[in-house]
Write an enzyme that holds these catalytic residues in place. Structure first.
Site, PDB file in Angstrom:
ATOM      1  N   ASN A   8       0.864  -1.175   0.000  1.00  0.00           N
ATOM      2  CA  ASN A   8       0.000   0.000   0.000  1.00  0.00           C
ATOM      3  C   ASN A   8       0.902   1.227   0.000  1.00  0.00           C
ATOM      4  O   ASN A   8       1.449   1.612   1.031  1.00  0.00           O
ATOM      5  CB  ASN A   8      -0.893  -0.040   1.247  1.00  0.00           C
ATOM      6  CG  ASN A   8      -1.855   1.135   1.314  1.00  0.00           C
ATOM      7  OD1 ASN A   8      -1.749   2.093   0.542  1.00  0.00           O
ATOM      8  ND2 ASN A   8      -2.778   1.071   2.248  1.00  0.00           N
ATOM      9  N   LYS A  15       3.263   0.774   3.157  1.00  0.00           N
ATOM     10  CA  LYS A  15       2.875  -0.256   4.129  1.00  0.00           C
ATOM     11  C   LYS A  15       2.931  -1.604   3.436  1.00  0.00           C
ATOM     12  O   LYS A  15       2.571  -1.707   2.258  1.00  0.00           O
ATOM     13  CB  LYS A  15       1.441  -0.012   4.615  1.00  0.00           C
ATOM     14  CG  LYS A  15       1.306   1.129   5.579  1.00  0.00           C
ATOM     15  CD  LYS A  15      -0.091   1.109   6.205  1.00  0.00           C
ATOM     16  CE  LYS A  15      -0.570   2.521   6.427  1.00  0.00           C
ATOM     17  NZ  LYS A  15      -1.986   2.694   6.500  1.00  0.00           N
ATOM     18  N   ARG A  87      -2.443  -1.931  -3.598  1.00  0.00           N
ATOM     19  CA  ARG A  87      -3.552  -0.998  -3.512  1.00  0.00           C
ATOM     20  C   ARG A  87      -3.287   0.111  -4.520  1.00  0.00           C
ATOM     21  O   ARG A  87      -2.238   0.770  -4.458  1.00  0.00           O
ATOM     22  CB  ARG A  87      -3.651  -0.409  -2.116  1.00  0.00           C
ATOM     23  CG  ARG A  87      -4.713   0.657  -2.061  1.00  0.00           C
ATOM     24  CD  ARG A  87      -4.671   1.397  -0.777  1.00  0.00           C
ATOM     25  NE  ARG A  87      -5.745   2.389  -0.761  1.00  0.00           N
ATOM     26  CZ  ARG A  87      -5.665   3.548  -0.131  1.00  0.00           C
ATOM     27  NH1 ARG A  87      -4.574   3.855   0.547  1.00  0.00           N
ATOM     28  NH2 ARG A  87      -6.659   4.388  -0.166  1.00  0.00           N
ATOM     29  N   HIS A 176     -12.260   4.156  -1.214  1.00  0.00           N
ATOM     30  CA  HIS A 176     -12.412   3.202  -0.092  1.00  0.00           C
ATOM     31  C   HIS A 176     -13.201   1.972  -0.526  1.00  0.00           C
ATOM     32  O   HIS A 176     -13.805   1.283   0.302  1.00  0.00           O
ATOM     33  CB  HIS A 176     -13.167   3.842   1.097  1.00  0.00           C
ATOM     34  CG  HIS A 176     -12.399   4.890   1.838  1.00  0.00           C
ATOM     35  ND1 HIS A 176     -12.992   6.018   2.340  1.00  0.00           N
ATOM     36  CD2 HIS A 176     -11.098   4.970   2.177  1.00  0.00           C
ATOM     37  CE1 HIS A 176     -12.092   6.759   2.955  1.00  0.00           C
ATOM     38  NE2 HIS A 176     -10.920   6.143   2.863  1.00  0.00           N
ATOM     39  N   GLY A 206     -11.938   6.893   8.841  1.00  0.00           N
ATOM     40  CA  GLY A 206     -10.540   6.851   9.268  1.00  0.00           C
ATOM     41  C   GLY A 206      -9.990   8.257   9.169  1.00  0.00           C
ATOM     42  O   GLY A 206     -10.688   9.215   9.519  1.00  0.00           O
ATOM     43  N   GLY A 208      -9.270   9.495   6.215  1.00  0.00           N
ATOM     44  CA  GLY A 208     -10.256   9.836   5.184  1.00  0.00           C
ATOM     45  C   GLY A 208     -11.579   9.200   5.580  1.00  0.00           C
ATOM     46  O   GLY A 208     -11.602   8.165   6.237  1.00  0.00           O
ATOM     47  N   ARG A 237      -9.418  16.965   5.654  1.00  0.00           N
ATOM     48  CA  ARG A 237     -10.119  17.363   4.421  1.00  0.00           C
ATOM     49  C   ARG A 237     -11.499  17.911   4.743  1.00  0.00           C
ATOM     50  O   ARG A 237     -12.192  17.412   5.624  1.00  0.00           O
ATOM     51  CB  ARG A 237     -10.276  16.158   3.488  1.00  0.00           C
ATOM     52  CG  ARG A 237      -9.022  15.838   2.707  1.00  0.00           C
ATOM     53  CD  ARG A 237      -9.171  14.560   1.904  1.00  0.00           C
ATOM     54  NE  ARG A 237      -8.403  13.480   2.486  1.00  0.00           N
ATOM     55  CZ  ARG A 237      -8.525  12.196   2.161  1.00  0.00           C
ATOM     56  NH1 ARG A 237      -9.403  11.812   1.254  1.00  0.00           N
ATOM     57  NH2 ARG A 237      -7.779  11.295   2.749  1.00  0.00           N
ATOM     58  N   MET A 280      -9.179  12.168  15.877  1.00  0.00           N
ATOM     59  CA  MET A 280     -10.456  12.160  16.592  1.00  0.00           C
ATOM     60  C   MET A 280     -10.277  11.993  18.089  1.00  0.00           C
ATOM     61  O   MET A 280     -11.020  12.577  18.884  1.00  0.00           O
ATOM     62  CB  MET A 280     -11.366  11.064  16.013  1.00  0.00           C
ATOM     63  CG  MET A 280     -12.735  11.021  16.628  1.00  0.00           C
ATOM     64  SD  MET A 280     -13.627  12.607  16.539  1.00  0.00           S
ATOM     65  CE  MET A 280     -14.549  12.424  15.028  1.00  0.00           C
ATOM     66  N   ILE A 328     -12.114   5.544  13.469  1.00  0.00           N
ATOM     67  CA  ILE A 328     -13.140   6.259  14.235  1.00  0.00           C
ATOM     68  C   ILE A 328     -14.397   5.393  14.372  1.00  0.00           C
ATOM     69  O   ILE A 328     -14.947   5.235  15.465  1.00  0.00           O
ATOM     70  CB  ILE A 328     -13.492   7.598  13.545  1.00  0.00           C
ATOM     71  CG1 ILE A 328     -12.261   8.505  13.486  1.00  0.00           C
ATOM     72  CG2 ILE A 328     -14.644   8.286  14.257  1.00  0.00           C
ATOM     73  CD1 ILE A 328     -12.445   9.757  12.625  1.00  0.00           C
ATOM     74  N   GLY A 329     -14.844   4.821  13.261  1.00  0.00           N
ATOM     75  CA  GLY A 329     -16.082   4.032  13.278  1.00  0.00           C
ATOM     76  C   GLY A 329     -15.997   2.849  14.230  1.00  0.00           C
ATOM     77  O   GLY A 329     -16.962   2.519  14.925  1.00  0.00           O
ATOM     78  N   ASN A 331     -13.865   2.568  16.860  1.00  0.00           N
ATOM     79  CA  ASN A 331     -13.385   2.852  18.223  1.00  0.00           C
ATOM     80  C   ASN A 331     -14.059   3.999  18.947  1.00  0.00           C
ATOM     81  O   ASN A 331     -13.741   4.252  20.100  1.00  0.00           O
ATOM     82  CB  ASN A 331     -11.877   3.134  18.179  1.00  0.00           C
ATOM     83  CG  ASN A 331     -11.097   1.935  17.682  1.00  0.00           C
ATOM     84  OD1 ASN A 331     -11.247   0.850  18.214  1.00  0.00           O
ATOM     85  ND2 ASN A 331     -10.292   2.127  16.651  1.00  0.00           N
ATOM     86  N   GLU A 381      -8.645  -4.164   4.684  1.00  0.00           N
ATOM     87  CA  GLU A 381      -8.402  -3.993   3.249  1.00  0.00           C
ATOM     88  C   GLU A 381      -7.285  -4.908   2.761  1.00  0.00           C
ATOM     89  O   GLU A 381      -7.321  -5.400   1.639  1.00  0.00           O
ATOM     90  CB  GLU A 381      -8.067  -2.521   2.962  1.00  0.00           C
ATOM     91  CG  GLU A 381      -9.266  -1.615   3.136  1.00  0.00           C
ATOM     92  CD  GLU A 381      -8.900  -0.162   3.404  1.00  0.00           C
ATOM     93  OE1 GLU A 381      -8.440   0.133   4.523  1.00  0.00           O
ATOM     94  OE2 GLU A 381      -9.066   0.663   2.505  1.00  0.00           O
TER      95      GLU A 381
HETATM   96  P1  ADP Z   1      -6.390   5.525   8.096  1.00  0.00           P
HETATM   97  O1  ADP Z   1      -7.517   6.145   7.341  1.00  0.00           O
HETATM   98  O2  ADP Z   1      -5.114   6.285   7.976  1.00  0.00           O
HETATM   99  O3  ADP Z   1      -6.266   4.028   7.910  1.00  0.00           O
HETATM  100  P2  ADP Z   1      -7.534   4.839  10.675  1.00  0.00           P
HETATM  101  O4  ADP Z   1      -8.611   3.990  10.065  1.00  0.00           O
HETATM  102  O5  ADP Z   1      -6.520   4.185  11.531  1.00  0.00           O
HETATM  103  O6  ADP Z   1      -6.789   5.748   9.632  1.00  0.00           O
HETATM  104  O7  ADP Z   1      -8.290   5.952  11.542  1.00  0.00           O
HETATM  105  C1  ADP Z   1      -7.604   6.984  12.176  1.00  0.00           C
HETATM  106  C2  ADP Z   1      -8.623   7.773  13.013  1.00  0.00           C
HETATM  107  O8  ADP Z   1      -9.207   6.890  13.979  1.00  0.00           O
HETATM  108  C3  ADP Z   1      -8.004   8.922  13.787  1.00  0.00           C
HETATM  109  O9  ADP Z   1      -8.845  10.062  13.713  1.00  0.00           O
HETATM  110  C4  ADP Z   1      -8.013   8.399  15.216  1.00  0.00           C
HETATM  111  O10 ADP Z   1      -8.120   9.435  16.156  1.00  0.00           O
HETATM  112  C5  ADP Z   1      -9.269   7.563  15.203  1.00  0.00           C
HETATM  113  N1  ADP Z   1      -9.303   6.662  16.363  1.00  0.00           N
HETATM  114  C6  ADP Z   1      -8.506   5.607  16.625  1.00  0.00           C
HETATM  115  N2  ADP Z   1      -8.801   5.079  17.852  1.00  0.00           N
HETATM  116  C7  ADP Z   1      -9.795   5.841  18.358  1.00  0.00           C
HETATM  117  C8  ADP Z   1     -10.552   5.831  19.584  1.00  0.00           C
HETATM  118  N3  ADP Z   1     -10.318   4.923  20.529  1.00  0.00           N
HETATM  119  N4  ADP Z   1     -11.509   6.766  19.746  1.00  0.00           N
HETATM  120  C9  ADP Z   1     -11.748   7.682  18.799  1.00  0.00           C
HETATM  121  N5  ADP Z   1     -11.090   7.746  17.635  1.00  0.00           N
HETATM  122  C10 ADP Z   1     -10.127   6.848  17.414  1.00  0.00           C
END
Ligand code: ADP
Length: 397
Positions: A8, A15, A87, A176, A206, A208, A237, A280, A328-329, A331, A381
């Site tokens: 990726n 990665k 990717r 995505h 995430g 994005g 963004r 986040m 974010i979704g 966690n 992914e």
């Molecule tokens: P990418 O799009 O680079 O793959 P990720 O899917 O890892 O990124 O998402 C990164 C986002 O997820 C960041 O905004 C981070 O703050 C958020 N995040 C990760 N863990 C938590 C958590 N426990 N609570 C809220 N947001 C979280």
């Protein structure tokens, strides 16, 4: 199934993982960072062993791939990769599925590079470097755009002069797609239903962020467009803005279109609104501590997302499940709670305890009884890329 090396490539990072498509197990994984600078680093874990961060003397994508190939070649024969899955962000309107890479595919990825200038060129560098260091190993391109090629014209066309579409491919593509495809498939598994009978909105949140309407396993609309800038509020963004902004900021602030675009990509979103962070976790904890701008950033993020989800239900006709994925979704119970609360008119309601206690890394339904499902599903992914690659290149070296 034989193992696959998944790459990726971003503008300054690469990665990688050696993935068993059957189990999802990683025989090796890592990341090369700060590529293109004198301070490039290489982190790798092989099995349970994590190596200390190493310097990459020649900090190019090519040097990173050379290091990856060296480690992959040293793996036990049983787990050594038999193909490479890349990717690739933008496949334009040419690719509706993953493909084995040949000269025509390379030419098409090059042609779509102006639409993804930070992503397609490094993917091409990765592909070329694998060809140079591991000649003969089959390579597959897995496009972020491919899953959304099923969108109907009324969803993918902009109301702009027709020749922009005819001559310059100006339309909505969506991104995505690998995550939306994987997660919508997992949603059907989790609910124990045939994907053909399931209508879901997937929120990939995430750095994005995009949401997609998936009807019967097929993407019918999504929030990102020509580029990954359209749609939801993201880490840095802006998502949707009035295009009148360009001319206005040109006249009142002397900004060029490129400067405005740069700011919309890198200084907007959660970062722009909160003035603190694109992350986040930082924004949520600042809001908890009473920071008004951080609280507003959260409100705008969730409000715009809920508005987009309800718009995507138009494309579905019926909503069986709302799915959250991405950092974010997966966690943030707080973001899920805000979004679902705004969507009560669709019959959506959370089980607050289940939402707060959703275990990390597992798929779970956090809806209250009587509500359409609200699923938290970890995306993968890399596994999807490994599965596509294994299917296309078979088991042999
Ligand atoms: P990418 O799009 O680079 O793959 P990720 O899917 O890892 O990124 O998402 C990164 C986002 O997820 C960041 O905004 C981070 O703050 C958020 N995040 C990760 N863990 C938590 C958590 N426990 N609570 C809220 N947001 C979280």
């Amino acid at each position: 199934m034989a193992n696959v090396l998944v790459l990726n490539a971003g503008s300054s990072s690469l990665k990688f993982a050696v993935v068993d498509p059957a189990s999802g197990a990683r025989a090796m994984l890592g990341i090369a960072q700060r590529l293109g600078t004198d301070e490039a680093t290489f982190d790798i874990a092989v099995g349970a062993e994590t190596a200390p961060t190493a310097r990459l003397d020649e900090g190019s994508h090519r040097a990173a791939v050379a290091a990856i190939v060296e480690h992959a070649d040293a793996l036990d024969a049983a787990v050594r990769p038999v193909g490479v899955g890349h990717r690739v962000v933008h496949g334009g309107d040419e690719f509706s599925a993953s493909v084995v890479i040949d000269d025509d595919v390379l030419a098409a990825v090059t042609r779509f590079s102006p639409l993804a200038p930070l992503h397609n060129p490094p993917a091409l560098l990765g592909i070329e470097a694998v060809s140079a260091h591991w000649p003969g190993l089959p390579q597959v391109a897995v496009f972020d755009t491919a899953f959304h090629q099923t969108m109907p014209q009324h969803a993918y066309r902009y109301a702009v002069p027709r020749e922009w579409y005819d001559d310059h491919h100006v339309r909505r593509y969506g991104f995505h797609g690998t995550s939306h495809r994987y997660v919508s498939g997992r949603a059907a598994e989790v609910l124990g239903v045939d994907p053909a009978d399931l209508n879901v909105v997937v929120c990939h949140l995430g750095n994005g962020c995009s949401a997609a309407a998936v009807r019967g396993g097929v993407s019918v609309d999504t929030t990102m467009g020509l580029t990954p800038l359209e749609g939801l509020v993201m880490g840095t963004r802006s998502g949707d803005v009035d295009p009148g902004l360009f001319d206005y900021l040109g006249s009142v602030a002397g900004l060029s279109a490129a400067e405005v675009t740069g700011a919309l990509n890198t200084r907007s979103g959660l970062l722009g609104l909160s003035g603190r962070s694109n992350d986040m976790r930082t924004v949520e904890s600042a809001a908890d501590d009473g920071d008004e701008r951080a609280r507003l950033a959260l409100e705008v993020f969730a409000y715009r997302l809920a508005k987009a989800v309800s718009g995507l239900v138009v494309a579905l006709g019926r909503l069986d499940a709302l799915v959250f994925t991405g950092g974010i979704g997966e966690n943030s119970p707080g973001v899920r709670a805000r979004v679902v609360a705004a969507l009560g008119f669709l019959g959506l309601r959370l089980d607050p305890d289940a939402n707060a206690a959703a275990p990390r890394g597992r798929s779970i339904d956090v809806a209250a009884p009587g509500s359409p499902a609200v699923l938290v599903i970890p995306t993968d992914e890399e596994l999807m890329i490994a599965l596509d690659t294994a299917r296309l290149v078979g088991g042999g070296r």
